[in-house]
Design a protein around this motif. Structure first.
Motif, PDB file in Angstrom:
ATOM      1  N   GLY A  26       0.802  -1.213   0.000  1.00 38.20           N
ATOM      2  CA  GLY A  26       0.000   0.000   0.000  1.00 38.20           C
ATOM      3  C   GLY A  26       0.838   1.267   0.000  1.00 38.20           C
ATOM      4  O   GLY A  26       0.540   2.234  -0.709  1.00 38.20           O
ATOM      5  N   ILE A  27       1.917   1.273   0.782  1.00 40.77           N
ATOM      6  CA  ILE A  27       2.730   2.491   0.912  1.00 40.77           C
ATOM      7  C   ILE A  27       3.752   2.615  -0.208  1.00 40.77           C
ATOM      8  O   ILE A  27       4.189   3.733  -0.536  1.00 40.77           O
ATOM      9  CB  ILE A  27       3.439   2.512   2.292  1.00 40.77           C
ATOM     10  CG1 ILE A  27       3.991   3.909   2.615  1.00 40.77           C
ATOM     11  CG2 ILE A  27       4.545   1.479   2.345  1.00 40.77           C
ATOM     12  CD1 ILE A  27       2.936   4.972   2.752  1.00 40.77           C
ATOM     13  N   ALA A  28       4.148   1.499  -0.825  1.00 40.04           N
ATOM     14  CA  ALA A  28       5.223   1.529  -1.826  1.00 40.04           C
ATOM     15  C   ALA A  28       4.924   2.448  -3.013  1.00 40.04           C
ATOM     16  O   ALA A  28       5.792   3.248  -3.400  1.00 40.04           O
ATOM     17  CB  ALA A  28       5.534   0.115  -2.305  1.00 40.04           C
ATOM     18  N   PRO A  29       3.726   2.393  -3.648  1.00 38.49           N
ATOM     19  CA  PRO A  29       3.486   3.301  -4.784  1.00 38.49           C
ATOM     20  C   PRO A  29       3.572   4.774  -4.390  1.00 38.49           C
ATOM     21  O   PRO A  29       4.129   5.590  -5.139  1.00 38.49           O
ATOM     22  CB  PRO A  29       2.058   2.932  -5.235  1.00 38.49           C
ATOM     23  CG  PRO A  29       1.846   1.545  -4.738  1.00 38.49           C
ATOM     24  CD  PRO A  29       2.595   1.466  -3.446  1.00 38.49           C
ATOM     25  N   ILE A  30       3.033   5.121  -3.203  1.00 39.94           N
ATOM     26  CA  ILE A  30       3.081   6.515  -2.745  1.00 39.94           C
ATOM     27  C   ILE A  30       4.526   6.926  -2.475  1.00 39.94           C
ATOM     28  O   ILE A  30       4.960   8.033  -2.825  1.00 39.94           O
ATOM     29  CB  ILE A  30       2.225   6.680  -1.471  1.00 39.94           C
ATOM     30  CG1 ILE A  30       0.777   6.284  -1.762  1.00 39.94           C
ATOM     31  CG2 ILE A  30       2.275   8.118  -0.962  1.00 39.94           C
ATOM     32  CD1 ILE A  30      -0.098   6.219  -0.531  1.00 39.94           C
TER      33      ILE A  30
END
Length: 418
Positions: free
Chosen positions: A52-56
């Motif tokens: 979830g946090i990786a793309p952001i």
């Protein structure tokens, strides 16, 4: 009391905490199988949070890096990309060589899965890859399309560098730091996550389902290990002219271990970015090269495609000469670089490689089914090789430049403590 426990845990290296979590996960799977569903949630939450946090994280880090980028740092990506492509091609060559030395045959009795839709050829793979560059930026973030995320982050970053004032650039930098801080919080839960992932894998899959495919797994994992411990170190030695194993072991221990259990290159991007930072690499380079590597640096995928395609050829008694084997290496390399743009990853590129031998889609999809059966170990090992190589080649390219300038020190290849 809780503060004292937290302080004590903070002094224990994270990799040791993960080792403890791994052992506990195995014990739970073997001794308390009824507890697996409850423990599994920790693994699911950990991987979900990282994904979830990786793309952001990638979007803001790359955008910030491009907005602050100095003009004299242009061209720094070329050596890394060359290492990515060379490493992937040589890995496919390793896979083909192992398949010739130890031919593998398959029991093609797996019913084809009609829900899977492999690409019709390399042209379609490249077509899908190019189209993903111009994906809607919001959709790219939602679907974790890292090619699209990289493209839009670079475009926005260049626009900010051209138009934004220093205050806006400072805000971008602060946002990137805040997202990075969130990632460090998520990674602190790695021991619990690994415990849940291991308990679930050992408890539900076990090894009984893999007994019939020992030879295939030996060929695949043996190829991965040769690339891990022989080919990649040779590449590093060629570039640095010094003992490559301190850097190789660092990337395996602090990147490959995570990737093995999460089985997701995307989930491992934050881990790799953190390792690059502790190695003292240039953030203008690694914030771009790491997410790019998670998309196109696919040595493990190239091995999987070539080994399984040759196994199908051996099973059907298809004669494969040297020029055809070389063609397979090229097809595997190009296909592996585009694997992330295809649902199902490297396994669904097997029919493309099989087509090089004139093997029909029905048989090829049965081979894909075999690939899914052995994916418990195959996919984990493949991801570990792919992800750890991202850091290895990024660091190698920068250290090679330092060697030319006479500024490379042996201690540079040892990361600082987290």
């Amino acid at each position: 009391m809780l503060t004292r426990i937290s302080d004590t845990l903070g002094k224990v290296p994270l990799i040791k905490q993960i080792a403890v979590g791994l052992v506990i996960g195995i014990l739970i799977a073997v001794c308390f199988p009824a507890a697996i569903p409850a423990v599994k949630i920790f693994g699911d939450l950990f991987v979900k949070a990282l994904k979830g946090i990786a793309p952001i994280l990638v979007f803001f880090l790359v955008m910030n890096a491009m907005s602050q980028k100095k003009d004299d740092s242009s061209g720094s990506m070329k050596p890394i990309i060359m290492l990515y492509v060379a490493g992937t091609f040589l890995a496919s060559l390793v896979g083909v060589t192992i398949s010739f030395l130890f031919p593998t045959t398959l029991q093609l009795q797996v019913a084809p899965d009609t829900k899977l839709a492999p690409p019709s050829g390399i042209v379609q793979v490249l077509h899908n890859l190019i189209l993903s560059v111009v994906d809607n930026p919001v959709n790219a973030l939602l679907s974790a399309n890292y090619i699209g995320i990289l493209a839009w982050a670079i475009i926005f970053g260049i626009a900010f560098r051209t138009c934004a004032g220093e205050h806006m650039k400072s805000c971008l930098g602060d946002t990137a730091k805040a997202v990075t801080k969130v990632v460090t919080w998520v990674i602190r839960f790695a021991p619990l996550g690994i415990m849940g992932l291991v308990a679930d894998s050992v408890g539900t899959a076990g090894v009984s389902a893999l007994v019939g495919y020992v030879h295939l797994l030996a060929a695949l994992i043996g190829s991965y290990c040769l690339v891990f411990f022989v080919m990649n170190p040779l590449i590093v030695f060629y570039k640095l002219r010094c003992n490559p194993y301190p850097l190789v072991w660092t990337t395996i221990r602090e990147s490959g271990v995570y990737a093995f259990f999460t089985r997701s290159s995307a989930a491992n991007i934050p881990v790799n970015l953190s390792l690059c930072k502790r190695l003292g690499l240039n953030p203008d380079t690694y914030t771009i090269s790491i997410p790019l590597g998670a998309t196109i640096n696919m040595a493990g995928a190239a091995i999987t495609i070539s080994v399984l395609a040759l196994a199908a050829a051996n099973t059907l008694h298809v004669a494969v000469d040297l020029p055809t084997a070389l063609l397979l290496c090229i097809v595997s390399t190009v296909g592996a670089c585009g694997a992330s743009g295809v649902a199902g990853g490297s396994l669904l590129l097997i029919p493309v490689a099989c087509a090089s031998f004139g093997i029909g889609n029905d048989i090829a999809m049965q081979v894909v089914g075999v690939g899914f059966i052995v994916s418990v170990l195959e996919d984990a090992s493949e991801t570990a090789l792919n992800s750890s190589s991202d850091v290895l080649f990024t660091a190698t390219a920068e250290f090679a430049e330092r060697r030319k300038n006479g500024t490379l020190r042996p201690e540079d290849m040892v990361p600082q403590k987290a």
